[in-house]
Design a protein around this motif. Structure first.
Motif, PDB file in Angstrom:
ATOM      1  N   HIS B 247       0.846  -1.192   0.000  1.00  0.00           N
ATOM      2  CA  HIS B 247       0.000   0.000   0.000  1.00  0.00           C
ATOM      3  C   HIS B 247       0.885   1.246   0.000  1.00  0.00           C
ATOM      4  N   PRO B 248       0.557   2.232  -0.825  1.00  0.00           N
ATOM      5  CA  PRO B 248       1.407   3.428  -0.908  1.00  0.00           C
ATOM      6  C   PRO B 248       1.581   4.154   0.426  1.00  0.00           C
ATOM      7  N   CYS B 284     -10.763   6.374  -2.083  1.00  0.00           N
ATOM      8  CA  CYS B 284      -9.689   5.979  -1.164  1.00  0.00           C
ATOM      9  C   CYS B 284      -9.356   7.191  -0.305  1.00  0.00           C
ATOM     10  N   PHE B 286      -6.915   7.992   1.274  1.00  0.00           N
ATOM     11  CA  PHE B 286      -5.530   8.465   1.160  1.00  0.00           C
ATOM     12  C   PHE B 286      -5.295   9.246  -0.134  1.00  0.00           C
ATOM     13  N   HIS B 287      -6.304   9.312  -1.030  1.00  0.00           N
ATOM     14  CA  HIS B 287      -6.006   9.825  -2.373  1.00  0.00           C
ATOM     15  C   HIS B 287      -5.452  11.257  -2.419  1.00  0.00           C
ATOM     16  N   CYS B 290      -1.764  10.727  -1.890  1.00  0.00           N
ATOM     17  CA  CYS B 290      -1.097   9.590  -2.510  1.00  0.00           C
ATOM     18  C   CYS B 290      -0.344  10.006  -3.770  1.00  0.00           C
ATOM     19  N   VAL B 292       0.590   8.201  -6.187  1.00  0.00           N
ATOM     20  CA  VAL B 292       0.255   7.448  -7.399  1.00  0.00           C
ATOM     21  C   VAL B 292      -1.253   7.351  -7.631  1.00  0.00           C
ATOM     22  N   ALA B 293      -2.033   8.263  -7.015  1.00  0.00           N
ATOM     23  CA  ALA B 293      -3.491   8.207  -7.152  1.00  0.00           C
ATOM     24  C   ALA B 293      -3.909   8.424  -8.609  1.00  0.00           C
ATOM     25  N   CYS B 297      -9.452   6.327  -7.850  1.00  0.00           N
ATOM     26  CA  CYS B 297      -9.202   6.458  -6.411  1.00  0.00           C
ATOM     27  C   CYS B 297     -10.072   7.541  -5.781  1.00  0.00           C
ATOM     28  N   PRO B 302     -11.425   1.392  -2.254  1.00  0.00           N
ATOM     29  CA  PRO B 302     -10.823   0.077  -2.507  1.00  0.00           C
ATOM     30  C   PRO B 302     -11.171  -0.912  -1.411  1.00  0.00           C
ATOM     31  N   CYS B 315      -5.704  -1.058  -1.691  1.00  0.00           N
ATOM     32  CA  CYS B 315      -5.280  -0.144  -2.758  1.00  0.00           C
ATOM     33  C   CYS B 315      -5.644  -0.776  -4.083  1.00  0.00           C
ATOM     34  N   HIS B 316      -6.265   0.023  -4.953  1.00  0.00           N
ATOM     35  CA  HIS B 316      -6.621  -0.500  -6.272  1.00  0.00           C
ATOM     36  C   HIS B 316      -5.385  -0.953  -7.024  1.00  0.00           C
ATOM     37  N   PHE B 317      -4.270  -0.369  -6.691  1.00  0.00           N
ATOM     38  CA  PHE B 317      -3.045  -0.650  -7.451  1.00  0.00           C
ATOM     39  C   PHE B 317      -2.008  -1.347  -6.589  1.00  0.00           C
TER      40      PHE B 317
END
Ligand SMILES: Nc1ncnc2c1ncn2[C@@H]1O[C@H](COP(=O)(O)OP(=O)(O)OP(=O)(O)O)[C@@H](O)[C@H]1O
Ligand SMILES: Nc1ncnc2c1ncn2[C@@H]1O[C@H](COP(=O)(O)OP(=O)(O)O)[C@@H](O)[C@H]1O
Ligand code: SF4
Ligand code: SF4
Ligand SMILES: [Mg+2]
Ligand SMILES: [Mg+2]
Lengths: 382, 324
Positions: B247-248, B284, B286-287, B290, B292-293, B297, B302, B315-317
């Protein structure tokens, strides 16, 4: 200025204390001139000598009788070089904040001297003292209680100008405060807001802006990021490093987080019960500690790398720190030291480069107050 | 599974609106295992723990959903009387501030003895003897003499030991320790953590260790659960997280702490601030911070994806994040 000089490429050879060049200031004007003079990068700017602070312990209500003293700081000497960060670490109650207050002239020293550019600030008064106070500023730990909740951010940051109007004339203050807000990464439009409208990290930025207001040369930071969350801590540390370069500041950075102190400091002093146990560059102290207390302290720090938990030596100290009102004879650390011998109870170990390491040129050749100093790496996995 | 918390939700009604302090927390602990719950202040670590222990202040708090399965029973459905008997005997809690957790007007020997009188029906004399034994076990020197002292007469580290003794008195199967060493010096922290680890082994207890210190996690825990804005964003074995975060936010936390063993370069700083629980961002949480959002997101929350052996990531990613 004092010899020998410290140059950036020979950091490891930096002595802890250099000769004090006391300018013969006869008049107040001489003193003020010395205080306002420029110090080259790497020259000593602050020189602390045998500094002592005892707080009297009294008994009785009507007739106060002194029955002893808390020896909060008990004979400490070190230099702070222009442009460097000197970290000070040690357990709660070892005297770190008391040192800070003495350097700020917020407390009166029991004995010893503090030279700022050769002027002993413990003896200054009037205009000369005021000039020193402008030049040494402080950033405190607690961003929640160190800011007056009833003052706007503009008033808080601009307050030092009331005492030193020469730095920012009345008409110029608002502009100057907004500039400071911008410097510490806050929106200049926040000038009329109150402290409770800011987060912890933002409040610490306000405290830093206030510390910068008078263009000081030395900033004493007492646990400036201890109350902050890790993600916000990193923001504030990065800001402090940027400001140091930008404004040519010298820092004394007091903290109990040894990793943060290593990150930000050029040199580090380790205090125990009012005394300096060991002092040296970050490499000397963290990678080549020779004092048992430093070794125990470093070995106790949990590191975020789980592989390291098997490979590192752990020294678990027994017992608590003794009371500073009644410190052990000889070496103060002896009641918790696993290496203590008879000599440790009778002879006070002096802070000096241990004989056996003198002239070796190795990293162990730095000042350590232990009769039996030995190098021991406790930070890296074996 | 000794404890299985599923989709726990807790709200606080405040003057400014509803604060969603815990927004669907799921974590599980096996017998004998140590789970670290890591998160910045305000992320909901303590509130979730209080809900599990059944010591949440209601009102203003309210549990709005979820299950707390302990030895198979859903504690949230038990009567307060039953829960009280479980507390102390089967699960116990250790707090950050021992001084406010202990009774200031009762000597520590009596406080410890009380546990045996109430839960085990011992006589005062027997209970006192057990109390002294316990104090000895947690490493308080001169236990017999010190049993008559009051909490304020002990140093911070010794007080923490008293509280640990209290939690261990009835040998519960689960201990929840909420930042047990945050207020202590590192040397004392090392003593207390060593004590906890030893007792945990001897009594084969499970431990939920709430902390914001990644170092403490690495040294004490088997698994980690990272919280952000009232949710678990990642759970994994401790070794795995250190090799690669899924997770980022976890990744950012790992990158933002300075190192003890070498001088680092500029610290990685997570931009912005943790969210206000009155206004948790959609999608999310955290977006806004984040690095890398992407668009999804901002809109889709997620779920906790399976991200490999014993790992989950919200996390989607997560896959890209794991691959670095
Ligand atoms: N005004 C005072 N009167 C009496 N004793 C004091 C006073 N100020 C400090 N002390 C004592 O002096 C010693 C050193 O205190 P100091 O605040 O300098 O410690 P510190 O190293 O900053 O600790 P911490 O890490 O907890 O901030 C302590 O024993 C403290 O109780
Ligand atoms: N009694 C309360 N009333 C209102 N809000 C509360 C109360 N207790 C906790 N909260 C809120 O719940 C959130 C989570 O708090 P907490 O679990 O204590 O965080 P942590 O332990 O992770 O630091 C925070 O935003 C906090 O302000
Ligand atoms: S002087 Fe003696 S007691 Fe002090 S640190 Fe060295 S070995 Fe230990
Ligand atoms: S879901 Fe999106 S915003 Fe959230 S952590 Fe993953 S990439 Fe970042
Ligand atoms: Mg202090
Ligand atoms: Mg908490």
């Amino acid at each position: 200025m004092a010899e020998p000089r410290k140059s950036d490429d020979s950091m490891d050879a930096t002595p802890n204390v250099t000769e004090v060049a006391t300018a013969d200031a006869v008049t107040v004007d001489d003193s003020v001139a010395a205080i306002e003079a420029t110090v080259e990068r790497g020259e000593p700017i602050l020189q602390v000598r045998n500094l002592v602070k005892h707080f009297p312990l009294t008994q009785g209500v009507l007739f106060k009788k002194q029955v002893g003293a808390v020896k909060a700081v008990d004979g400490i000497s070190f230099d702070l070089y222009q442009g460097e960060t000197l970290g000070i670490v040690g357990e709660s109650g070892c005297g770190k904040s008391t040192v800070a207050k003495l350097l700020m002239t917020l407390e009166k020293a029991t004995a010893g001297e503090v030279f700022f550019k050769g002027q002993d600030i413990t003896r200054l008064s009037g205009r000369a003292l005021k000039a020193v106070r402008r030049n040494i500023q402080m950033v405190f730990q607690d961003p929640y209680t160190s800011l007056n909740p009833r003052m706007t951010v503009g008033d808080i940051i601009g307050e030092p100008f009331d005492i030193h109007p020469e730095v920012a004339p009345k008409g110029d203050r608002r502009r100057r405060v907004q500039e400071l807000l911008d410097v510490v990464g806050l929106n200049p439009e926040y000038i009329n807001r109150y402290p409770h409208q800011f987060s912890g990290g933002q409040r610490q930025r306000i405290g830093i802006a206030r510390g910068l207001a008078l263009n000081p040369e030395v900033i004493i930071c007492d646990e400036p990021v201890s109350a902050l969350d890790v993600s916000v801590q990193a923001q504030v540390i990065n800001l402090m490093e940027k400001l140091q370069d930008e404004f040519n500041l010298s820092y004394i950075f007091i903290a109990h987080d040894l990793s943060i102190v290593r990150h930000i400091s050029d040199r580090v002093g380790v205090m125990y019960l009012g005394k300096m146990a060991e002092i040296g560059t970050d490499t000397q102290i963290y990678d080549h500690p020779t004092h048992p207390y430093t070794q125990a302290l470093l070995s106790a720090v949990p590191v975020p790398d789980p592989e390291a938990r098997e490979g590192r030596e752990r020294i678990i100290l027994s017992g608590d720190v003794p009371s500073p009102a009644n410190p052990p004879s000889g070496c103060r650390f002896r009641t918790r030291c696993w290496k203590a011998q008879d000599k440790c109870a009778t002879e006070v170990p002096l802070l000096a480069v241990p004989e056996r390491f003198k002239g070796t040129g190795g990293h162990a050749a730095h000042e350590s107050a232990c009769h039996f100093a030995e190098e021991k790496d406790v930070v890296h996995a074996a | 599974m000794l404890l299985d918390v599923r989709d726990l939700r807790v709200e606080f009604r405040t003057r400014d609106g509803v604060a969603r302090a815990v927004n669907g927390v799921s974590y599980a602990v096996d017998a004998g295992e140590t789970l670290a719950v890591l998160g910045e202040s305000g992320s909901g670590k303590s509130v979730a723990a209080q809900a599990v222990m059944g010591i949440l202040d209601t009102p203003p708090g309210r549990i709005t959903g979820g299950e707390v399965l302990f030895r198979g029973r859903d504690l949230l459905r038990l009567k307060e009387e039953r829960r009280r008997r479980i507390r102390g005997a089967e699960m116990a809690m250790i707090f950050q501030d021992a001084l406010s957790a202990l009774n200031p007007v009762l000597d520590v020997g009596s406080q410890l003895g009380e546990m045996f009188v109430v839960h085990r029906g011992m006589s005062r004399g027997q209970a006192r003897a057990r109390a002294v034994e316990l104090m000895d076990r947690v490493g308080i020197p001169a236990a017999r003499e010190r049993a008559g002292d009051y909490p304020h007469q002990f140093s911070g580290g010794m007080r923490q030991r008293v509280m640990i003794a209290m939690a261990l008195a009835l040998e519960p199967a689960l201990i929840i320790a909420d930042e047990p060493t945050t207020a202590l010096d590192v040397t004392v922290q090392a003593q207390v953590m060593e004590l906890l680890a030893r007792l945990r082994r001897e009594l084969d207890m499970a431990l939920i260790l709430i902390t914001h210190d990644l170092g403490v996690v690495a040294e004490a825990a088997d698994r980690i659960a990272v919280m952000y804005a009232g949710r678990i964003v990642e759970t994994a074995p401790v070794h795995a997280v250190h090799r690669a975060a899924a997770h980022p936010y976890t990744r950012a936390l790992l990158d933002s702490v300075p190192r003890l063993d070498r001088k680092g370069r500029e610290l990685y700083a997570i931009r912005g601030l943790p969210p206000n629980p009155l206004r948790v961002p959609p999608g999310c949480a955290f977006h806004p911070r984040c690095p890398v959002a992407r668009d999804i997101c901002r809109t889709d929350e997620p779920p906790l994806y399976e991200a490999g052996e014993g790992r989950r990531s919200a996390c989607h990613f997560w896959r890209e994040t794991l691959d670095g």
